[in-house]
Motif scaffolding. Structure first.
Motif, PDB file in Angstrom:
ATOM      1  N   ALA A  80       0.809  -1.222   0.000  1.00 57.81           N
ATOM      2  CA  ALA A  80       0.000   0.000   0.000  1.00 57.81           C
ATOM      3  C   ALA A  80       0.846   1.279   0.000  1.00 57.81           C
ATOM      4  N   PRO A  81       1.832   1.414   0.907  1.00 52.58           N
ATOM      5  CA  PRO A  81       2.635   2.649   0.861  1.00 52.58           C
ATOM      6  C   PRO A  81       3.425   2.795  -0.430  1.00 52.58           C
ATOM      7  N   ALA A  82       3.941   1.684  -0.949  1.00 53.79           N
ATOM      8  CA  ALA A  82       4.733   1.749  -2.180  1.00 53.79           C
ATOM      9  C   ALA A  82       3.868   2.224  -3.342  1.00 53.79           C
ATOM     10  N   MET A  83       2.675   1.642  -3.440  1.00 53.21           N
ATOM     11  CA  MET A  83       1.783   2.025  -4.540  1.00 53.21           C
ATOM     12  C   MET A  83       1.268   3.444  -4.358  1.00 53.21           C
ATOM     13  N   ALA A  84       0.977   3.812  -3.110  1.00 51.90           N
ATOM     14  CA  ALA A  84       0.458   5.157  -2.842  1.00 51.90           C
ATOM     15  C   ALA A  84       1.495   6.210  -3.241  1.00 51.90           C
ATOM     16  N   LYS A  85       2.739   5.949  -2.897  1.00 47.17           N
ATOM     17  CA  LYS A  85       3.815   6.906  -3.181  1.00 47.17           C
ATOM     18  C   LYS A  85       4.020   7.076  -4.690  1.00 47.17           C
ATOM     19  N   LEU A  86       4.085   5.942  -5.372  1.00 53.14           N
ATOM     20  CA  LEU A  86       4.294   5.996  -6.814  1.00 53.14           C
ATOM     21  C   LEU A  86       3.071   6.601  -7.517  1.00 53.14           C
ATOM     22  N   GLY A  87       1.884   6.241  -7.020  1.00 53.11           N
ATOM     23  CA  GLY A  87       0.645   6.772  -7.596  1.00 53.11           C
ATOM     24  C   GLY A  87       0.598   8.288  -7.515  1.00 53.11           C
ATOM     25  N   LEU A  88       1.018   8.797  -6.392  1.00 59.26           N
ATOM     26  CA  LEU A  88       1.003  10.252  -6.198  1.00 59.26           C
ATOM     27  C   LEU A  88       1.951  10.930  -7.188  1.00 59.26           C
ATOM     28  N   LYS A  89       3.094  10.296  -7.390  1.00 60.78           N
ATOM     29  CA  LYS A  89       4.070  10.809  -8.349  1.00 60.78           C
ATOM     30  C   LYS A  89       3.455  10.866  -9.754  1.00 60.78           C
ATOM     31  N   LEU A  90       2.716   9.817 -10.097  1.00 59.10           N
ATOM     32  CA  LEU A  90       2.067   9.762 -11.412  1.00 59.10           C
ATOM     33  C   LEU A  90       1.007  10.853 -11.532  1.00 59.10           C
ATOM     34  N   ALA A  91       0.206  10.996 -10.471  1.00 55.79           N
ATOM     35  CA  ALA A  91      -0.861  11.996 -10.499  1.00 55.79           C
ATOM     36  C   ALA A  91      -0.274  13.396 -10.682  1.00 55.79           C
ATOM     37  N   LYS A  92       0.871  13.617 -10.062  1.00 56.00           N
ATOM     38  CA  LYS A  92       1.528  14.922 -10.174  1.00 56.00           C
ATOM     39  C   LYS A  92       2.239  15.100 -11.507  1.00 56.00           C
ATOM     40  N   GLY A  93       2.380  14.013 -12.263  1.00 59.34           N
ATOM     41  CA  GLY A  93       3.049  14.094 -13.550  1.00 59.34           C
ATOM     42  C   GLY A  93       4.559  14.213 -13.440  1.00 59.34           C
ATOM     43  N   GLU A  94       5.107  13.751 -12.324  1.00 65.57           N
ATOM     44  CA  GLU A  94       6.573  13.824 -12.158  1.00 65.57           C
ATOM     45  C   GLU A  94       7.251  12.697 -12.931  1.00 65.57           C
ATOM     46  N   PRO A  95       8.476  12.942 -13.435  1.00 64.91           N
ATOM     47  CA  PRO A  95       9.163  11.866 -14.165  1.00 64.91           C
ATOM     48  C   PRO A  95       9.560  10.728 -13.222  1.00 64.91           C
ATOM     49  N   LEU A  96       9.565   9.518 -13.755  1.00 70.27           N
ATOM     50  CA  LEU A  96       9.916   8.359 -12.939  1.00 70.27           C
ATOM     51  C   LEU A  96      11.426   8.226 -12.805  1.00 70.27           C
ATOM     52  N   ALA A  97      11.859   7.846 -11.626  1.00 72.54           N
ATOM     53  CA  ALA A  97      13.263   7.481 -11.433  1.00 72.54           C
ATOM     54  C   ALA A  97      13.410   6.021 -11.884  1.00 72.54           C
ATOM     55  N   ALA A  98      14.609   5.474 -11.786  1.00 67.02           N
ATOM     56  CA  ALA A  98      14.843   4.088 -12.189  1.00 67.02           C
ATOM     57  C   ALA A  98      13.927   3.158 -11.404  1.00 67.02           C
ATOM     58  N   SER A  99      13.606   2.005 -12.021  1.00 67.09           N
ATOM     59  CA  SER A  99      12.638   1.082 -11.417  1.00 67.09           C
ATOM     60  C   SER A  99      13.026   0.696  -9.995  1.00 67.09           C
ATOM     61  N   CYS A 100      14.309   0.468  -9.764  1.00 59.83           N
ATOM     62  CA  CYS A 100      14.730   0.022  -8.434  1.00 59.83           C
ATOM     63  C   CYS A 100      14.674   1.172  -7.424  1.00 59.83           C
ATOM     64  N   VAL A 101      14.635   2.393  -7.898  1.00 58.60           N
ATOM     65  CA  VAL A 101      14.551   3.544  -6.995  1.00 58.60           C
ATOM     66  C   VAL A 101      13.089   3.835  -6.652  1.00 58.60           C
ATOM     67  N   ASP A 102      12.234   3.810  -7.673  1.00 56.36           N
ATOM     68  CA  ASP A 102      10.822   4.129  -7.464  1.00 56.36           C
ATOM     69  C   ASP A 102       9.976   2.904  -7.125  1.00 56.36           C
ATOM     70  N   GLY A 103      10.556   1.731  -7.188  1.00 58.78           N
ATOM     71  CA  GLY A 103       9.864   0.540  -6.717  1.00 58.78           C
ATOM     72  C   GLY A 103       8.858  -0.059  -7.677  1.00 58.78           C
ATOM     73  N   TYR A 104       9.023   0.162  -8.974  1.00 60.06           N
ATOM     74  CA  TYR A 104       8.145  -0.522  -9.924  1.00 60.06           C
ATOM     75  C   TYR A 104       8.908  -1.647 -10.629  1.00 60.06           C
ATOM     76  N   MET A 105       8.142  -2.564 -11.233  1.00 64.66           N
ATOM     77  CA  MET A 105       8.810  -3.666 -11.933  1.00 64.66           C
ATOM     78  C   MET A 105       9.526  -3.109 -13.160  1.00 64.66           C
ATOM     79  N   PRO A 106      10.733  -3.582 -13.444  1.00 63.65           N
ATOM     80  CA  PRO A 106      11.441  -3.112 -14.635  1.00 63.65           C
ATOM     81  C   PRO A 106      10.519  -3.226 -15.853  1.00 63.65           C
ATOM     82  N   ASN A 107      10.384  -2.135 -16.588  1.00 63.71           N
ATOM     83  CA  ASN A 107       9.396  -2.100 -17.668  1.00 63.71           C
ATOM     84  C   ASN A 107      10.029  -1.866 -19.031  1.00 63.71           C
ATOM     85  N   GLY A 108      11.299  -2.176 -19.131  1.00 61.12           N
ATOM     86  CA  GLY A 108      11.966  -2.043 -20.426  1.00 61.12           C
ATOM     87  C   GLY A 108      12.432  -0.623 -20.713  1.00 61.12           C
ATOM     88  N   VAL A 109      12.039   0.334 -19.883  1.00 62.32           N
ATOM     89  CA  VAL A 109      12.517   1.713 -20.073  1.00 62.32           C
ATOM     90  C   VAL A 109      13.719   1.901 -19.150  1.00 62.32           C
TER      91      VAL A 109
END
Lengths: 77, 430, 347
Positions: free
Chosen positions: C146-175
């Motif tokens: 829940a906290p991991a998704m909430a944090k990343l979700g907020l970043k998305l809602a704000k339109g902020e650029p994503l950091a590397a997958s291992c930094v922002d906690g998302y599964m590596p997505n080929g980018v």
């Protein structure tokens, strides 16, 4: 699992309902089936009709073995 | 083979009437350095002028176009001298004692040689990506005699930088080092006796040898003409390998990198503890498939002959050298020698492209120096050493890279050493 | 201003029921339900779940088109700044639904989307297309998810650029995204090498692109002489499940003899699978493992012979690595027994 069997040289026909998953896991011959809880049946049909449906699907699978494929193929049913 | 490195910490560099190292300060008289540099036929024939400048960490200074970076060193005990076969006579180096002026570097810059020189920013966002924003740099701005051919000019600049570094290194001969470290690897039998049971590890060091100003020299030999061979790790600390190349600035190994090879350093950290660091295998990255096959065959053969359990493979450059990298990986993995590869990536500015030109499922362990295509904005600096004339055309730049205010929009490629494939930096990508 | 979020969950997390209620059609509720409340708690008012969409997993799988259309219509109306689905943990069909519904919202409506699941969830195959947070393989992992998704979700809602997958906690997505590691590359390489030498776990910094495809097996021109075997991930086992094959995350597979069986009967066989409604398979196991039809084809000479053994596993929540191991084992047995063709059925 399909891949592991095919890897030893035995052709596999994968009969499943969610064919996109089958494509992702790497099946090469895919026969789409009816529904998750009853891939090879349909409880709403009369037993004889249900059997006929299953017979038709499995016939398709048997036929799929006879068709050379180069890449992942979802057969029409 | 055993080598002692005596590190003399250089805390400041100043122009002066004399040349000396005193209390950690390197005093440089440019005229005296120039005189020594010019005692060479190529330099005399092809270099019209050499001017010196100093760039210190934190200063608002941009150095470009940068060709090579070299650390001043001097051999004080043992056979040979630094840069054997080039500056010193051919003699096997890597034993005895060598003094290092740590914290400073000679940087060659000036009119462009090829099209792949780089940028060093001493402050700002660009400084985070180059290790040479942290060194006290004695910069040589060179100008060729008109009509000098590219390869003659390259050779003359190469010699000029090496000679200047040698001259400055000599100043440390009689200085008591601040720290002395000993590095020793063993012969096969001796290693087995001294370090029984430890896994035998080698370093498969790939050298950029594509020709056309993309060359590396080993004891003065153009490495595209070698087959894979062996080196004691300590030989690299005395300048056995040096850079003559103008490949993309971000992932070319400067002579500084060769002298301070981080793979060598980190393998020595574990040597005698968790591994037996046996030796380096050097190989090249040639342009013909037959050369690639032969060189990777030989490298794998030597690894097997030495009974290595594992190797670290470092690449230099990108594109077709990726094929060499994968051959070096696959051929070793297939004979049971475990590999870790160090590379960098060209994944496009959006990071979505295929990072490497070649891949293999056997390449299970890869360290990356980051995506060289990442776009970075370098704000203007108060002072430019060299010239901004070439920013738009050097690799990583593009037409319009240089903005009217002196800032630069370019790919990370343009920064010297940014995505180094010896693993010199902390930069990575996921 | 608080960012508006629409959340998609399945019947289980909406407290409607388990597998027996997986057929429920999509339903729209006001505000947060279940895991959505955990997100709200994390966001502390910066963002808020305004609507929750609940849909049964089987319903989605079997009526994907209709379900998606309904969800899209509701999301479009709600005009959220962010769409979140799940987390689905290791529930295969839920994960599949989360990933696909999120992808539809992203492509059709252009709204930022996020989901979460276990890396081996089949839904995670879409990780290159839909941003996903890797979770534990069971709902017990909610506290971390829940906290991991909430944090990343907020970043998305704000339109902020994503950091590397291992930094922002998302599964590596080929980018590929650059970032600074704590140690330099050479040190990381030596550590990786030592781990590799010792056969210890290590994580490559550049996973090789997916190349795990197997050449299609050769066609068999004449099936009338072929020995055909049945395999299934639908968990068909003898009545009473004598080998105690787990209903989820199975630790072993079953090998059963069907010599003398003209059809599978409800008296003799059942399913051990915990991921789908077992009623239909238990009433007529041939619906999953078509022994009856293949026996008839054997008699008719359409196939040479039905192999007397079948292999069965439970696909539900079973790690890909285990499934692979099981299949590698029984593939050898099939080979040894001279089997020429395999029909694999999945539920």
């Amino acid at each position: 699992m399909v891949k592991e069997v095919e890897r030893v040289g035995i052709p596999v026909v994968h009969m499943c309902t969610i064919t996109p998953i089958s494509l992702t896991v790497g099946a090469n011959r895919i026969i789409p089936t009816i529904a998750i809880p009853y891939p090879l049946g349909n409880p709403t049909l009369e037993p004889a009709d249900e059997y006929a449906l299953r017979y038709k699907l499995v016939s398709k699978a048997i036929e799929a073995f006879t068709i050379p494929v180069e890449q992942q193929t979802v057969f029409d049913v | 083979m055993k080598l002692e490195l005596g590190f003399i910490e250089i805390k400041d560099v100043q122009f002066s009437n004399e040349c000396a190292v005193k209390d950690g300060i390197l005093y440089v008289n440019p005229d005296q350095v120039k005189e020594f540099v010019y005692e060479n036929d190529d330099v005399r024939q092809y270099l019209k002028s050499i001017n010196f400048d100093i760039a210190k960490p934190g200063e608002s200074v941009r150095i470009t176009p940068v060709k090579d970076v070299i650390e001043p060193r001097v051999k004080v005990e043992g056979p040979g001298g630094v840069f054997p076969g080039v500056i010193s006579k051919v003699d096997t180096v890597g034993s005895g004692r060598t003094h290092v002026l740590r914290g400073c570097a000679v940087v060659t810059a000036g009119k462009i040689v090829g099209f792949q020189e780089g940028i060093i920013d001493m402050t700002g966002p660009g400084a985070d990506y180059t290790p040479f924003s942290k060194t006290l740099n004695v910069v040589m701005i060179v100008e060729p005699v008109e009509g000098t051919k590219q390869h003659d000019y390259e050779r003359a600049v190469r010699f000029a930088g090496l000679r200047a570094a040698t001259f400055l290194g000599e100043l440390g001969r009689n200085v008591t080092p601040d720290e002395v470290k000993t590095f020793e690897t063993y012969g096969i039998k001796e290693g087995l006796e001294k370090l029984p049971g430890l896994p035998r590890v080698g370093y498969l060091h790939m050298l950029q040898t594509q020709g056309l100003l993309h060359d590396t020299y080993v004891y003065g030999v153009d490495a595209k003409k070698i087959v894979a061979t062996l080196l004691n790790p300590t030989e690299t600390m005395d300048g056995a390998i040096l850079s003559g190349n103008c490949v993309s600035a971000c992932d070319k190994n400067t002579t500084y990198h060769h002298l301070n090879n981080p793979v060598v350093a980190e393998l020595f950290e574990e040597h005698g503890k968790s591994i037996n660091y046996v030796c380096n295998i050097i190989t090249n990255e040639n342009v013909y498939l037959a050369d690639k096959q032969r060189s990777s065959d030989w490298a794998a053969k030597l690894a097997k002959l030495l009974d290595l359990d594992a190797v670290i493979v470092s690449e230099e450059g990108f594109g077709n050298p990726d094929a060499d990298l994968i051959m070096n990986c696959v051929k070793n993995e297939k004979q049971g020698i475990k590999t870790v590869l160090i590379t960098d990536e060209y994944a496009g500015q959006d990071g979505k492209s295929q990072s490497l030109a070649d891949v293999s499922p056997l390449a299970t362990a890869v360290v990356t120096g980051g995506n060289a295509n990442m776009v970075i904005n370098l704000p203007p600096m108060d002072k430019v050493i060299g010239t901004l004339d070439y920013v738009d055309i050097i690799a990583g730049g593009h037409a319009g890279s240089l903005q009217p205010d002196g800032s630069i929009d370019a790919e990370l490629q343009i920064i010297t050493g940014a995505t180094n494939e010896m693993g010199f930096n902390r930069l990575s990508a996921r | 201003m608080s960012f508006r979020v629409v959340h998609y969950i399945n019947q289980f997390f909406a407290n409607i029921g388990g597998e027996e209620m997986a057929h429920v059609a999509p339903e729209l509720r006001e505000g947060a339900v279940g895991p959505g409340m955990a997100f709200n708690q994390q966001w502390k008012g910066e963002a808020e779940v305004v609507k929750t969409i609940v849909c049964g997993d089987s319903y989605f799988a079997e009526h994907e088109k209709e379900a998606k259309e309904q969800v899209l219509a509701w999301v479009k109306e709600a005009k959220p700044d962010l769409f979140i689905a799940g987390p689905a943990f290791n529930a295969g069909r839920y994960g599949y639904a989360c990933a696909n519904v999120a992808l539809a919202v992203k492509t059709e409506l252009g709204i930022p989307v996020l989901t979460g699941m276990y890396v081996e969830n089949p839904g995670a195959d879409l990780k290159d297309k839909v941003l996903m947070v890797a979770t534990a393989n069971s709902a017990a992992g909610m506290r971390k998810a829940a906290p991991a998704m909430a944090k990343l979700g907020l970043k998305l809602a704000k339109g902020e650029p994503l950091a590397a997958s291992c930094v922002d906690g998302y599964m590596p997505n080929g980018v590929r995204v650059n970032f600074f590691e704590k140690e330099r590359g050479a040190k990381r390489a030596v550590k990786m090498l030592i781990a590799k030498i010792k056969d210890e776990a290590f994580v490559t910094e550049f996973p090789m692109p997916n190349f795990d495809r197997v050449e299609p097996g050769k066609a068999i021109p004449d099936m009338s002489k072929a020995v055909v075997a049945l395999c299934t991930s639908g968990g068909i086992v003898p009545k009473g499940n004598p080998d105690h094959i787990e209903s989820s995350s199975a630790s072993h597979y079953g090998e059963y003899d069907i010599t003398g069986w003209d059809a599978l009967t409800a008296e003799g066989w059942q399913t051990a699978h915990g991921g789908y409604d077992p009623v239909y398979a238990n009433a007529d196991p041939n619906r999953v493992l078509p022994v009856d039809v293949l026996r008839q084809m054997e008699k008719e000479g359409k196939i040479g012979k039905l192999h007397n053994k079948f292999y069965t596993t439970v696909g539900n929540g079973t790690a890909v690595a285990s499934s692979k191991k099981f299949a590698e084992e029984y593939a050898q047995k099939l080979l040894k027994d001279g089997v020429q063709a395999v029909i694999m059925t999945s539920t």
